[in-house]
Scaffold this motif. Structure first.
Motif, short mmCIF file in Angstrom:
data_model
loop_
_atom_site.label_atom_id
_atom_site.label_comp_id
_atom_site.label_asym_id
_atom_site.label_seq_id
_atom_site.Cartn_x
_atom_site.Cartn_y
_atom_site.Cartn_z
N ALA A 28 0.81 -1.17 0.13
CA ALA A 28 0.01 0.03 0.02
C ALA A 28 1.03 1.24 -0.12
CB ALA A 28 -0.79 0.03 1.21
N ALA A 29 2.08 1.00 0.74
CA ALA A 29 2.93 2.15 0.66
C ALA A 29 3.62 2.64 -0.71
CB ALA A 29 4.02 2.18 1.68
N VAL A 30 3.80 1.68 -1.43
CA VAL A 30 4.36 2.11 -2.84
C VAL A 30 3.52 1.90 -4.05
CG1 VAL A 30 6.72 1.51 -1.93
CG2 VAL A 30 5.43 -0.40 -2.86
N ALA A 31 2.39 1.38 -3.86
CA ALA A 31 1.45 0.99 -5.27
C ALA A 31 1.27 2.23 -5.91
CB ALA A 31 0.38 0.17 -4.77
N GLY A 32 0.92 3.33 -4.98
CA GLY A 32 0.56 4.75 -5.74
C GLY A 32 1.57 5.21 -6.65
N ARG A 33 2.63 4.95 -6.07
CA ARG A 33 3.86 5.48 -7.04
C ARG A 33 4.18 4.62 -8.38
NH1 ARG A 33 8.22 8.04 -4.89
NH2 ARG A 33 8.30 8.78 -7.05
N LEU A 34 3.57 3.58 -8.60
CA LEU A 34 3.41 2.97 -9.93
C LEU A 34 2.16 3.27 -10.50
CD1 LEU A 34 4.25 0.46 -11.64
CD2 LEU A 34 3.01 -1.07 -10.28
N ASP A 35 1.11 3.36 -9.86
CA ASP A 35 -0.19 3.59 -10.48
C ASP A 35 -0.58 5.09 -10.62
OD1 ASP A 35 -0.80 0.81 -10.36
OD2 ASP A 35 -1.77 0.83 -8.71
N ARG A 36 -0.22 5.85 -9.77
CA ARG A 36 -0.63 7.32 -10.02
C ARG A 36 0.40 8.39 -9.70
NH1 ARG A 36 -4.40 4.72 -7.87
NH2 ARG A 36 -3.84 4.99 -5.72
N PRO A 37 1.58 8.23 -10.49
CA PRO A 37 2.65 9.15 -10.24
C PRO A 37 2.56 10.71 -10.23
CG PRO A 37 2.82 8.13 -12.58
CD PRO A 37 1.73 7.33 -11.71
N THR A 38 3.15 11.39 -9.55
CA THR A 38 2.88 12.97 -9.56
C THR A 38 3.87 13.46 -10.29
OG1 THR A 38 2.07 12.52 -7.31
CG2 THR A 38 2.83 14.83 -8.03
N PRO A 39 3.56 14.16 -11.34
CA PRO A 39 4.37 14.66 -12.43
C PRO A 39 5.04 15.83 -11.54
CG PRO A 39 2.00 15.23 -13.15
CD PRO A 39 2.03 14.38 -11.85
N ARG A 40 6.36 16.23 -11.44
CA ARG A 40 6.94 17.24 -10.87
C ARG A 40 6.87 18.69 -11.77
NH1 ARG A 40 6.11 15.02 -6.01
NH2 ARG A 40 7.34 13.30 -5.82
N VAL A 41 5.76 19.11 -11.91
CA VAL A 41 5.49 20.19 -12.81
C VAL A 41 5.89 21.58 -11.99
CG1 VAL A 41 3.66 21.71 -13.63
CG2 VAL A 41 3.69 19.34 -14.15
#
Ligand code: ADP
Ligand code: MG
Length: 321
Positions: A181-194
């Motif tokens: 759960a702690a890492v799944a979001g990094r794979l599925d919904r990355p945050t673009p560093r705009v």
């Protein structure tokens, strides 16, 4: 559902409506007003089922990620995102699937004020091509080619979580429920560093977004800038879950497996003060330094030299290496 109903139902309804769009979806071409005096930054990324994502991926995540990877490319140029086009190949017009795909995509579009202005839709094996446009003042555009000897090398965020999450999902390793759960979001919904990319205008000498792994992408900066670098493993920012993974399996997840969508950039000594004043400076990590000697030298935790087994993702590299 006809193609036109599909376009009207899912794509013409969207949360962002920008004043610089004279005509969006519905005509033969969009009519757009780029701001005077700025360059248009244009990028596209293709996501193919079975290659870039698992066929049973959650459609919300897919919609988010398809746009996020494009915004990440704009971020790496220091550009402010404005518009995007969506080319969609769908096996069938599944309303529930489309509803969720668009939900993920438009939530992210709203967060960055980017408007969908057109695209194309066809039947076939699932694939998504997004093209995103942004603006950057000519002198402020960030490139891969400006790194100079003595510049410090930085990355945003942490590296390796997406790779660890993917290995778990593919059954190559087992994480506890909490760790996944702690890492799944990094794979599925990355945050673009705009926001970070735009703030690095005038501060960074070179920038790239890490999609293929730090080693491969920093390698592009070194090649385009005709310089080398030294990077220290113990300075590479990783999450607790990734650190535990590295202890067992080595550094590949953080160095070479990619899908991080963090920025890697170089900053000359005289700009470090300005860098440290940025509001997100706490999320930036210096991992090494640019050197005149070509090539990338990686220093391990004991001060010795580290030789990676695998250096980065390349779709056309020979598989036998
Ligand atoms: P044409 O046949 O003239 O290329 P289309 O019928 O393909 O036009 O598209 C009609 C309108 O819908 C155009 O404005 C196009 O940009 C838009 N459109 C088509 N598919 C998509 C999509 N997947 N996302 C957003 N807009 C789309
Ligand atoms: Mg068309």
């Amino acid at each position: 559902m006809t193609e036109f109903e599909l376009i009207r139902t899912f794509f013409a309804r969207q949360p962002v409506s920008r004043a610089d769009v004279a005509a969006g979806i519905g005509d033969d071409a969009a009519l757009l007003r780029p701001p005077a005096g700025q360059l248009l930054a244009v990028t596209s990324d293709l996501l193919v089922s079975g290659v870039h994502f698992l066929p049973d991926v959650e459609p919300r995540s897919l919609g988010h990620k398809a746009l996020a990877v494009n915004l990440s490319d704009l971020a790496a140029m220091g550009a402010e995102p404005a518009w995007f086009l969506l080319n969609l190949v769908l096996p069938e017009a599944d309303a529930q699937w489309l509803e969720r795909f668009c939900g993920g995509m438009f939530d992210l579009a709203r967060a960055y004020n980017v408007q969908l202005v057109g695209g194309d839709t066809s039947r076939g094996p699932l694939a998504i091509g997004i093209e995103a446009h942004g603006f950057v003042p000519e002198a402020a555009a960030l490139r891969r080619s400006g790194a100079k000897t003595g510049d410090r090398i930085y990355v945003t965020g942490t590296l390796g979580d997406a790779a660890v999450a993917l290995r778990h999902r593919l059954g190559k390793q087992r994480l506890s429920e909490d760790d996944f759960a702690a890492v799944a979001g990094r794979l599925d919904r990355p945050t673009p560093r705009v926001r970070e990319g735009m703030a690095l205008r005038g501060i960074a000498t070179s920038t790239i977004d890490i999609s293929d792994g730090l080693l491969a992408d920093l390698g592009h900066i070194l090649e385009m800038s005709r310089v080398g670098a030294r990077v220290f493993l113990d300075k590479i920012p990783v999450s607790p879950v990734c650190r535990a993974h590295i202890k067992k399996f080595g550094w590949e997840a953080a160095l070479a497996m990619g899908d991080d969508y963090e920025l890697c950039f170089t900053v000359p000594q005289q700009n470090i003060g300005a860098l440290e004043k940025l509001p997100f400076a706490g999320g930036l990590h210096c991992i090494g330094e640019i050197e005149a000697e070509l090539g990338l030298r990686i220093v391990d935790e004991t001060g010795g030299s580290y030789r990676p087994a695998f250096t980065g993702h390349d779709h056309f590299a020979e598989q036998t290496k």
